[in-house]
Every structure is written in C-alpha cells, then in structure tokens.
Write a protein that holds these residues in place. Structure first.
Motif, PDB file in Angstrom:
ATOM      1  N   MET A   1     -56.086 -34.289   8.208  1.00  0.00           N
ATOM      2  CA  MET A   1     -56.200 -33.341   9.504  1.00  0.00           C
ATOM      3  C   MET A   1     -55.386 -32.147   9.144  1.00  0.00           C
ATOM      4  O   MET A   1     -54.314 -32.079   8.728  1.00  0.00           O
ATOM      5  N   ALA A   2     -55.973 -31.098   9.676  1.00  0.00           N
ATOM      6  CA  ALA A   2     -55.134 -29.797   9.690  1.00  0.00           C
ATOM      7  C   ALA A   2     -53.981 -29.621  10.670  1.00  0.00           C
ATOM      8  O   ALA A   2     -54.151 -30.433  11.681  1.00  0.00           O
ATOM      9  N   THR A   3     -53.140 -28.873  10.471  1.00  0.00           N
ATOM     10  CA  THR A   3     -52.036 -28.606  11.388  1.00  0.00           C
ATOM     11  C   THR A   3     -52.578 -27.566  12.447  1.00  0.00           C
ATOM     12  O   THR A   3     -52.591 -26.508  11.737  1.00  0.00           O
ATOM     13  N   VAL A   4     -52.387 -27.664  13.489  1.00  0.00           N
ATOM     14  CA  VAL A   4     -52.791 -26.637  14.407  1.00  0.00           C
ATOM     15  C   VAL A   4     -51.761 -26.504  15.489  1.00  0.00           C
ATOM     16  O   VAL A   4     -50.921 -27.220  16.081  1.00  0.00           O
ATOM     17  N   ARG A   5     -51.625 -25.136  15.661  1.00  0.00           N
ATOM     18  CA  ARG A   5     -50.527 -24.665  16.786  1.00  0.00           C
ATOM     19  C   ARG A   5     -51.338 -23.937  17.629  1.00  0.00           C
ATOM     20  O   ARG A   5     -52.231 -23.033  17.510  1.00  0.00           O
ATOM     21  N   THR A   6     -50.896 -24.193  18.920  1.00  0.00           N
ATOM     22  CA  THR A   6     -51.895 -23.676  20.146  1.00  0.00           C
ATOM     23  C   THR A   6     -50.884 -22.499  20.761  1.00  0.00           C
ATOM     24  O   THR A   6     -49.544 -22.842  21.139  1.00  0.00           O
ATOM     25  N   ILE A   7     -51.311 -21.490  20.974  1.00  0.00           N
ATOM     26  CA  ILE A   7     -50.506 -20.412  22.086  1.00  0.00           C
ATOM     27  C   ILE A   7     -51.576 -20.105  23.169  1.00  0.00           C
ATOM     28  O   ILE A   7     -52.677 -19.907  23.056  1.00  0.00           O
ATOM     29  N   VAL A   8     -50.778 -20.096  24.182  1.00  0.00           N
ATOM     30  CA  VAL A   8     -51.381 -19.824  25.625  1.00  0.00           C
ATOM     31  C   VAL A   8     -51.112 -18.293  26.054  1.00  0.00           C
ATOM     32  O   VAL A   8     -49.567 -18.049  26.181  1.00  0.00           O
ATOM     33  N   LEU A   9     -51.681 -17.251  26.100  1.00  0.00           N
ATOM     34  CA  LEU A   9     -51.282 -16.119  26.542  1.00  0.00           C
ATOM     35  C   LEU A   9     -51.244 -15.976  28.095  1.00  0.00           C
ATOM     36  O   LEU A   9     -52.012 -16.399  28.553  1.00  0.00           O
TER      37      LEU A   9
ATOM     38  N   ALA B   1     -50.927 -25.724   6.046  1.00  0.00           N
ATOM     39  CA  ALA B   1     -49.655 -25.372   6.180  1.00  0.00           C
ATOM     40  C   ALA B   1     -49.064 -25.142   7.837  1.00  0.00           C
ATOM     41  O   ALA B   1     -50.137 -24.682   8.320  1.00  0.00           O
ATOM     42  N   ASP B   2     -48.260 -25.501   8.087  1.00  0.00           N
ATOM     43  CA  ASP B   2     -47.591 -25.625   9.264  1.00  0.00           C
ATOM     44  C   ASP B   2     -47.316 -24.087   9.879  1.00  0.00           C
ATOM     45  O   ASP B   2     -46.262 -23.331   9.369  1.00  0.00           O
ATOM     46  N   PRO B   3     -48.100 -23.507  10.679  1.00  0.00           N
ATOM     47  CA  PRO B   3     -47.955 -22.117  11.168  1.00  0.00           C
ATOM     48  C   PRO B   3     -46.377 -22.005  12.118  1.00  0.00           C
ATOM     49  O   PRO B   3     -45.830 -20.842  12.226  1.00  0.00           O
ATOM     50  N   GLY B   4     -45.821 -23.135  12.353  1.00  0.00           N
ATOM     51  CA  GLY B   4     -44.588 -23.006  13.038  1.00  0.00           C
ATOM     52  C   GLY B   4     -44.831 -23.334  14.546  1.00  0.00           C
ATOM     53  O   GLY B   4     -45.671 -22.626  15.051  1.00  0.00           O
ATOM     54  N   GLU B   5     -43.826 -23.598  15.462  1.00  0.00           N
ATOM     55  CA  GLU B   5     -43.901 -23.952  16.732  1.00  0.00           C
ATOM     56  C   GLU B   5     -44.333 -22.632  17.417  1.00  0.00           C
ATOM     57  O   GLU B   5     -45.026 -22.475  18.484  1.00  0.00           O
ATOM     58  N   ALA B   6     -43.933 -21.435  17.005  1.00  0.00           N
ATOM     59  CA  ALA B   6     -44.214 -20.212  17.606  1.00  0.00           C
ATOM     60  C   ALA B   6     -44.968 -19.046  16.635  1.00  0.00           C
ATOM     61  O   ALA B   6     -44.871 -18.177  16.750  1.00  0.00           O
ATOM     62  N   LEU B   7     -45.640 -19.946  15.886  1.00  0.00           N
ATOM     63  CA  LEU B   7     -46.402 -19.041  14.718  1.00  0.00           C
ATOM     64  C   LEU B   7     -45.575 -18.254  13.963  1.00  0.00           C
ATOM     65  O   LEU B   7     -45.956 -17.179  13.319  1.00  0.00           O
ATOM     66  N   GLU B   8     -44.253 -18.509  13.577  1.00  0.00           N
ATOM     67  CA  GLU B   8     -43.316 -17.783  12.883  1.00  0.00           C
ATOM     68  C   GLU B   8     -43.668 -17.590  11.428  1.00  0.00           C
ATOM     69  O   GLU B   8     -43.136 -16.749  10.884  1.00  0.00           O
ATOM     70  N   HIS B   9     -44.642 -18.454  11.062  1.00  0.00           N
ATOM     71  CA  HIS B   9     -44.784 -18.446   9.737  1.00  0.00           C
ATOM     72  C   HIS B   9     -46.089 -17.694   9.315  1.00  0.00           C
ATOM     73  O   HIS B   9     -46.533 -17.526   8.235  1.00  0.00           O
ATOM     74  N   VAL B  10     -46.621 -17.254  10.440  1.00  0.00           N
ATOM     75  CA  VAL B  10     -48.124 -16.186  10.381  1.00  0.00           C
ATOM     76  C   VAL B  10     -47.667 -14.887   9.543  1.00  0.00           C
ATOM     77  O   VAL B  10     -46.583 -14.532   9.942  1.00  0.00           O
ATOM     78  N   GLY B  11     -47.920 -14.715   8.636  1.00  0.00           N
ATOM     79  CA  GLY B  11     -47.767 -13.556   7.823  1.00  0.00           C
ATOM     80  C   GLY B  11     -46.797 -13.798   6.471  1.00  0.00           C
ATOM     81  O   GLY B  11     -46.362 -12.881   5.786  1.00  0.00           O
ATOM     82  N   MET B  12     -46.729 -15.043   6.378  1.00  0.00           N
ATOM     83  CA  MET B  12     -46.014 -15.612   5.104  1.00  0.00           C
ATOM     84  C   MET B  12     -46.646 -14.950   3.787  1.00  0.00           C
ATOM     85  O   MET B  12     -45.895 -14.901   2.855  1.00  0.00           O
ATOM     86  N   TRP B  13     -47.964 -15.115   3.954  1.00  0.00           N
ATOM     87  CA  TRP B  13     -48.596 -14.847   2.651  1.00  0.00           C
ATOM     88  C   TRP B  13     -49.282 -13.284   2.695  1.00  0.00           C
ATOM     89  O   TRP B  13     -50.271 -12.808   2.020  1.00  0.00           O
TER      90      TRP B  13
END
Length: 203
Positions: A1-9, A138-150
């Motif tokens: 199962m993939a790791t999902v992080r959810t953001i609510v605008l 890969a875990d995007p992190g609680e606040a998506l802090e890892h988005v941009g790592m690649w």
C-alpha cells in the motif's frame, strides 16, 4: 500500500488533495498509457518529481486546478490535467505534459489525486496506487516537506527562465559575494518567483 498524505486547502475544505511519492518506478510507460487512453481509474496528476521544487510549487498549481474547475474556467478536460497545465509557465497544454508529466522513462514520480468525490479517500488512493505503481513508496511527510527532494533545480530554473534567481551573487572579478548561501535559500527565492508566475497565469 502506498503512503498517502492529505492536504486540505482553506479555500476548498470539501476537496482534499491526496499526494503520494514513488522512487525506482519501473512501469511509468504503463501509467502513461492509461492517461493517454483516458482510463477513469487512472485519473491522477502523475508528475515527474524532477520538475517539482517544493510543496508550495505543487499546491499553488493544485489550488488553481481546483479553482478553475469549480468556476468553469478550466482549459483542460479534467481537474488533474488542469493541475499539470497550471504548472507550466505558458498556455501550451501538450508542452505542459511533456515537461511536467511522466514519460516512459520516469523513475521518480509524484501522484496527486484531487478528491472531487466523497468516496475518493486516502485509503482508496493508497490501495489503488500501491497495487498499480511498480516502485517504492516514499513518505511525503506530514506537511509534504519531502516534496521536492528529487527536484532537478537546474531543469526547473531553465523551465521558468530563472537565470540568476537564487544564485550566489558575484563581484566584478567573478568572486562569490554570497558564498554561504544555502540550497534552502536558493529554493525559497525560486519558489517565490515560480508561485508568482503560476498565479499570474491563472489570473
């Protein structure tokens, strides 16, 4: 199962944004073929992770995609294709997909699902992507802090024509004046300009 992080605008609390990240992906060609065939089961924004600088970069485009879809100002067929389109600095839809969408050779990707229906939950997205994306979640992190790592900063700089933005300043003889400028400072300056470009395109 993939790791999902959810953001609510704050502007669209009824439409959460589910984000997954994968590395070492081996079936990008299959995923891309499903997009080309408009398979509704694969209605995602599949993004080349090398072209996403930061969480704010991604969420700026996601907000505009949601907004334009809700107010009937979308330029593309679906909210997810609108997200890919909104990332690009110009109005060429095909070029948007070529530069920001996945190619057959993509090995690191970010999958975004805009929950336009109540049944589109994080659990559903995690199970579906975990089954169909052949790669390491890969875990995007609680606040998506890892988005941009690649991110390939050079490619992003070239795409948005940011020559000189965020780079150490040089003196008359070519010496670096701001030699201790960090990568984070560089990205923050680029992020500020990029989000402005995306916003202006959406206005």
């Amino acid at each position: 199962m993939a790791t999902v992080r959810t953001i609510v605008l704050p502007h669209y609390p009824s439409y959460p944004i589910h984000v997954c990240m994968f590395k070492d992906v081996s079936n990008a060609a299959f995923l891309r073929s499903q997009l080309l065939e408009a398979n509704p089961d694969f209605d995602y924004a599949f993004l080349d992770a090398a072209m996403i600088l930061s969480p704010q970069h991604l969420l700026s485009a996601a907000f505009l995609a949601l907004h334009c879809t809700q107010v009937a100002r979308a330029k593309t067929r679906t909210a997810h294709s609108e997200l890919v389109f909104r990332l690009h600095p110009n109005n060429n839809i095909g070029e948007s997909y070529r530069k920001f969408g996945i190619s057959d050779k993509t090995s690191a990707l970010i999958a975004v699902k805009l929950a336009l229906k109540p049944e589109t939950t994080a659990q559903v997205v995690a199970e579906h992507l975990g089954e169909h994306v052949k790669g390491e979640s890969a875990d995007p992190g609680e606040a998506l802090e890892h988005v941009g790592m690649w991110c390939d900063v050079g490619k992003v700089r070239k795409m948005y024509k940011l020559e000189g933005v965020g780079e150490p300043k040089k003196g008359k003889r070519g010496a670096i004046v701001n030699g201790n400028a960090s990568d984070m400072d560089e990205r923050k300056e680029m992020e500020s300009v990029i989000t402005g470009i995306i916003t202006l395109k959406g206005s």
